[in-house]
Write a protein that holds these residues in place. Structure first.
Motif, mmCIF file in Angstrom:
data_model
loop_
_atom_site.group_PDB
_atom_site.id
_atom_site.type_symbol
_atom_site.label_atom_id
_atom_site.label_comp_id
_atom_site.label_asym_id
_atom_site.label_seq_id
_atom_site.Cartn_x
_atom_site.Cartn_y
_atom_site.Cartn_z
ATOM 1 N N VAL A 30 13.964 79.543 79.696
ATOM 2 C CA VAL A 30 14.460 79.266 78.351
ATOM 3 C C VAL A 30 13.307 79.023 77.389
ATOM 4 O O VAL A 30 13.345 79.436 76.221
ATOM 5 C CB VAL A 30 15.433 78.064 78.371
ATOM 6 C CG1 VAL A 30 15.799 77.645 76.953
ATOM 7 C CG2 VAL A 30 16.681 78.417 79.162
ATOM 8 N N ARG A 31 12.255 78.378 77.873
ATOM 9 C CA ARG A 31 11.080 78.162 77.024
ATOM 10 C C ARG A 31 10.516 79.505 76.547
ATOM 11 O O ARG A 31 10.118 79.655 75.391
ATOM 12 C CB ARG A 31 10.025 77.355 77.785
ATOM 13 C CG ARG A 31 8.855 76.909 76.919
ATOM 14 C CD ARG A 31 7.959 75.927 77.646
ATOM 15 N NE ARG A 31 8.568 74.611 77.754
ATOM 16 C CZ ARG A 31 8.921 74.017 78.884
ATOM 17 N NH1 ARG A 31 8.726 74.617 80.043
ATOM 18 N NH2 ARG A 31 9.472 72.819 78.874
ATOM 19 N N GLN A 32 10.503 80.504 77.418
ATOM 20 C CA GLN A 32 10.008 81.829 77.035
ATOM 21 C C GLN A 32 10.977 82.533 76.094
ATOM 22 O O GLN A 32 10.564 83.236 75.161
ATOM 23 C CB GLN A 32 9.752 82.676 78.275
ATOM 24 C CG GLN A 32 8.588 82.180 79.129
ATOM 25 C CD GLN A 32 8.106 83.216 80.121
ATOM 26 O OE1 GLN A 32 8.004 84.397 79.807
ATOM 27 N NE2 GLN A 32 7.790 82.769 81.335
ATOM 28 N N ILE A 33 12.281 82.351 76.317
ATOM 29 C CA ILE A 33 13.280 82.944 75.416
ATOM 30 C C ILE A 33 13.089 82.431 73.999
ATOM 31 O O ILE A 33 13.127 83.194 73.030
ATOM 32 C CB ILE A 33 14.703 82.616 75.897
ATOM 33 C CG1 ILE A 33 15.000 83.314 77.226
ATOM 34 C CG2 ILE A 33 15.749 83.019 74.850
ATOM 35 C CD1 ILE A 33 16.295 82.854 77.880
ATOM 36 N N ARG A 34 12.872 81.127 73.875
ATOM 37 C CA ARG A 34 12.776 80.513 72.555
ATOM 38 C C ARG A 34 11.518 80.923 71.785
ATOM 39 O O ARG A 34 11.435 80.721 70.577
ATOM 40 C CB ARG A 34 12.833 78.993 72.677
ATOM 41 C CG ARG A 34 14.221 78.446 73.036
ATOM 42 C CD ARG A 34 15.226 78.817 71.982
ATOM 43 N NE ARG A 34 16.532 78.190 72.196
ATOM 44 C CZ ARG A 34 17.686 78.807 72.035
ATOM 45 N NH1 ARG A 34 17.703 80.090 71.700
ATOM 46 N NH2 ARG A 34 18.831 78.169 72.223
ATOM 47 N N ILE A 35 10.561 81.542 72.445
ATOM 48 C CA ILE A 35 9.389 82.055 71.734
ATOM 49 C C ILE A 35 9.799 83.134 70.738
ATOM 50 O O ILE A 35 9.306 83.175 69.607
ATOM 51 C CB ILE A 35 8.346 82.610 72.726
ATOM 52 C CG1 ILE A 35 7.694 81.468 73.505
ATOM 53 C CG2 ILE A 35 7.261 83.412 71.997
ATOM 54 C CD1 ILE A 35 6.775 81.932 74.615
ATOM 55 N N SER A 36 10.722 83.999 71.146
ATOM 56 C CA SER A 36 11.101 85.126 70.292
ATOM 57 C C SER A 36 12.506 85.001 69.709
ATOM 58 O O SER A 36 12.852 85.728 68.782
ATOM 59 C CB SER A 36 11.010 86.437 71.084
ATOM 60 O OG SER A 36 11.857 86.409 72.218
ATOM 61 N N GLU A 37 13.317 84.101 70.244
ATOM 62 C CA GLU A 37 14.709 84.020 69.816
ATOM 63 C C GLU A 37 15.150 82.567 69.732
ATOM 64 O O GLU A 37 15.269 81.889 70.745
ATOM 65 C CB GLU A 37 15.594 84.788 70.793
ATOM 66 C CG GLU A 37 17.010 84.971 70.304
ATOM 67 C CD GLU A 37 17.756 86.041 71.075
ATOM 68 O OE1 GLU A 37 18.794 86.492 70.576
ATOM 69 O OE2 GLU A 37 17.299 86.429 72.173
ATOM 70 N N LYS A 38 15.387 82.121 68.497
ATOM 71 C CA LYS A 38 15.673 80.702 68.265
ATOM 72 C C LYS A 38 17.163 80.367 68.286
ATOM 73 O O LYS A 38 17.535 79.230 68.545
ATOM 74 C CB LYS A 38 15.102 80.275 66.906
ATOM 75 C CG LYS A 38 13.596 80.463 66.756
ATOM 76 C CD LYS A 38 12.835 79.552 67.680
ATOM 77 C CE LYS A 38 11.330 79.621 67.418
ATOM 78 N NZ LYS A 38 10.578 78.791 68.377
ATOM 79 N N GLN A 39 18.025 81.352 68.001
ATOM 80 C CA GLN A 39 19.407 81.033 67.696
ATOM 81 C C GLN A 39 20.409 81.287 68.807
ATOM 82 O O GLN A 39 21.489 80.703 68.803
ATOM 83 C CB GLN A 39 19.852 81.835 66.452
ATOM 84 C CG GLN A 39 19.015 81.571 65.207
ATOM 85 C CD GLN A 39 19.022 80.111 64.788
ATOM 86 O OE1 GLN A 39 20.043 79.434 64.897
ATOM 87 N NE2 GLN A 39 17.891 79.624 64.311
ATOM 88 N N VAL A 40 20.102 82.156 69.768
ATOM 89 C CA VAL A 40 21.110 82.514 70.767
ATOM 90 C C VAL A 40 21.583 81.269 71.516
ATOM 91 O O VAL A 40 20.776 80.455 71.974
ATOM 92 C CB VAL A 40 20.555 83.564 71.755
ATOM 93 C CG1 VAL A 40 19.356 83.041 72.521
ATOM 94 C CG2 VAL A 40 21.646 84.023 72.711
ATOM 95 N N PRO A 41 22.904 81.058 71.656
ATOM 96 C CA PRO A 41 23.408 79.912 72.414
ATOM 97 C C PRO A 41 23.019 80.016 73.898
ATOM 98 O O PRO A 41 23.156 81.081 74.510
ATOM 99 C CB PRO A 41 24.924 80.014 72.238
ATOM 100 C CG PRO A 41 25.123 80.840 71.011
ATOM 101 C CD PRO A 41 23.993 81.815 71.004
ATOM 102 N N ILE A 42 22.542 78.912 74.445
ATOM 103 C CA ILE A 42 22.145 78.848 75.849
ATOM 104 C C ILE A 42 22.816 77.627 76.479
ATOM 105 O O ILE A 42 22.857 76.557 75.874
ATOM 106 C CB ILE A 42 20.621 78.744 76.001
ATOM 107 C CG1 ILE A 42 19.935 79.988 75.417
ATOM 108 C CG2 ILE A 42 20.226 78.573 77.466
ATOM 109 C CD1 ILE A 42 18.420 79.904 75.412
ATOM 110 N N ALA A 43 23.340 77.817 77.689
ATOM 111 C CA ALA A 43 23.917 76.703 78.446
ATOM 112 C C ALA A 43 23.183 76.574 79.767
ATOM 113 O O ALA A 43 23.004 77.568 80.481
ATOM 114 C CB ALA A 43 25.403 76.929 78.679
ATOM 115 N N PHE A 44 22.740 75.355 80.084
ATOM 116 C CA PHE A 44 22.185 75.078 81.404
ATOM 117 C C PHE A 44 23.345 74.848 82.368
ATOM 118 O O PHE A 44 24.274 74.096 82.067
ATOM 119 C CB PHE A 44 21.304 73.835 81.387
ATOM 120 C CG PHE A 44 19.886 74.078 80.930
ATOM 121 C CD1 PHE A 44 19.236 75.259 81.223
ATOM 122 C CD2 PHE A 44 19.193 73.099 80.229
ATOM 123 C CE1 PHE A 44 17.929 75.478 80.818
ATOM 124 C CE2 PHE A 44 17.886 73.296 79.826
ATOM 125 C CZ PHE A 44 17.245 74.498 80.124
#
Length: 247
Positions: free
Chosen positions: A68-82
């Motif tokens: 998720v840390r890597q996802i947030r580098i390029s994409e701030k808004q997509v909903p993510i659930a742990f």
């Protein structure tokens, strides 16, 4: 009904199938891509690829938190659930703007609430409105790969391979797509540069993520190439800035 593009990343095969069955039992249309670990997910991952990401925390190899840390580098808004059996990473979830924690075993009610939340988030994304077979339809701009005009009809090619046909003209649609990602490369084509994977001067085409090609008018080739290279440059700058700000 808008179909949610969902990524499900879980290393336990039984748990993966259980979560898939929960998603399929909910009254929300969904297209699910499954990944057996974080490395498999990150291979080929592109921003705007999914509308919702379900991420197991404890996996072999790279952890869900690091994915998720890597996802947030390029994409701030997509909903993510742990998806987890522990709240130990609550602070990381807060820092990474994780929308939900689904505690194992996940209930159908919790899954359906998450899907409805993601659907609501998707409906708030910028979109274009059109009539398809007499019914009004809103297409999120982020899902639009390119548009082709053929006589009096427009073909909207979406991520995932879907195509929607509607009466209309590109000239009339252009005011709804005042976005730097879109480029009119031909009188019959409007392309989303975010979905371009390559350009061919000999063939005069853009190569697209779904495997299609979009024609470029010969006298617009240089301008099209410059527009795509500028888009890539701006994306690289944003990614660099995000890496510097990452927690």
């Amino acid at each position: 009904m808008e179909t949610l593009r969902i990524a499900l990343c879980e290393d336990d095969p039984d748990e993966r199938q259980y979560l898939l069955s929960l998603i399929q039992s909910c009254a929300v249309a969904a297209q699910v891509s499954m990944f057996e670990n974080g490395d498999a997910f990150l291979t080929g991952y592109q921003a705007d690829q999914f509308d919702l990401i379900l991420m197991d925390i404890y996996m072999s190899g790279i952890s869900g938190v690091d994915v998720v840390r890597q996802i947030r580098i390029s994409e701030k808004q997509v909903p993510i659930a742990f998806v987890t059996s522990s709240q130990d990473y609550a602070l990381d979830g807060y820092r990474l703007h994780v929308s939900r924690y689904l505690e194992k075993p996940v209930s159908r009610e919790a899954m359906e609430e998450l899907l409805l939340f993601a659907k609501e988030q998707l409906s708030q994304q910028p979109g274009i409105t059109l009539l398809s077979y007499g019914k009004p339809l809103i297409i999120p701009v982020r899902n639009l790969s390119y548009i082709e005009q053929n006589a009096h009809y427009l073909m909207f090619y979406l991520s995932g391979g879907q195509m929607i046909k509607s009466k209309g003209k590109l000239d009339d649609l252009m005011p709804q797509l005042d976005d730097p990602s879109f480029f009119r490369c031909h009188k019959s084509y409007l392309v989303n540069l975010a979905y371009v994977t390559g350009i061919d001067q000999e063939m005069m085409v853009f190569y697209m993520k779904e495997g299609n090609t979009v024609y470029i008018r010969r006298d617009l080739f240089k301008k099209a190439k410059n527009a795509w290279e500028l888009w890539l440059y701006n994306m690289a700058r944003k990614k660099g800035a995000s890496q510097n700000e990452a927690p």
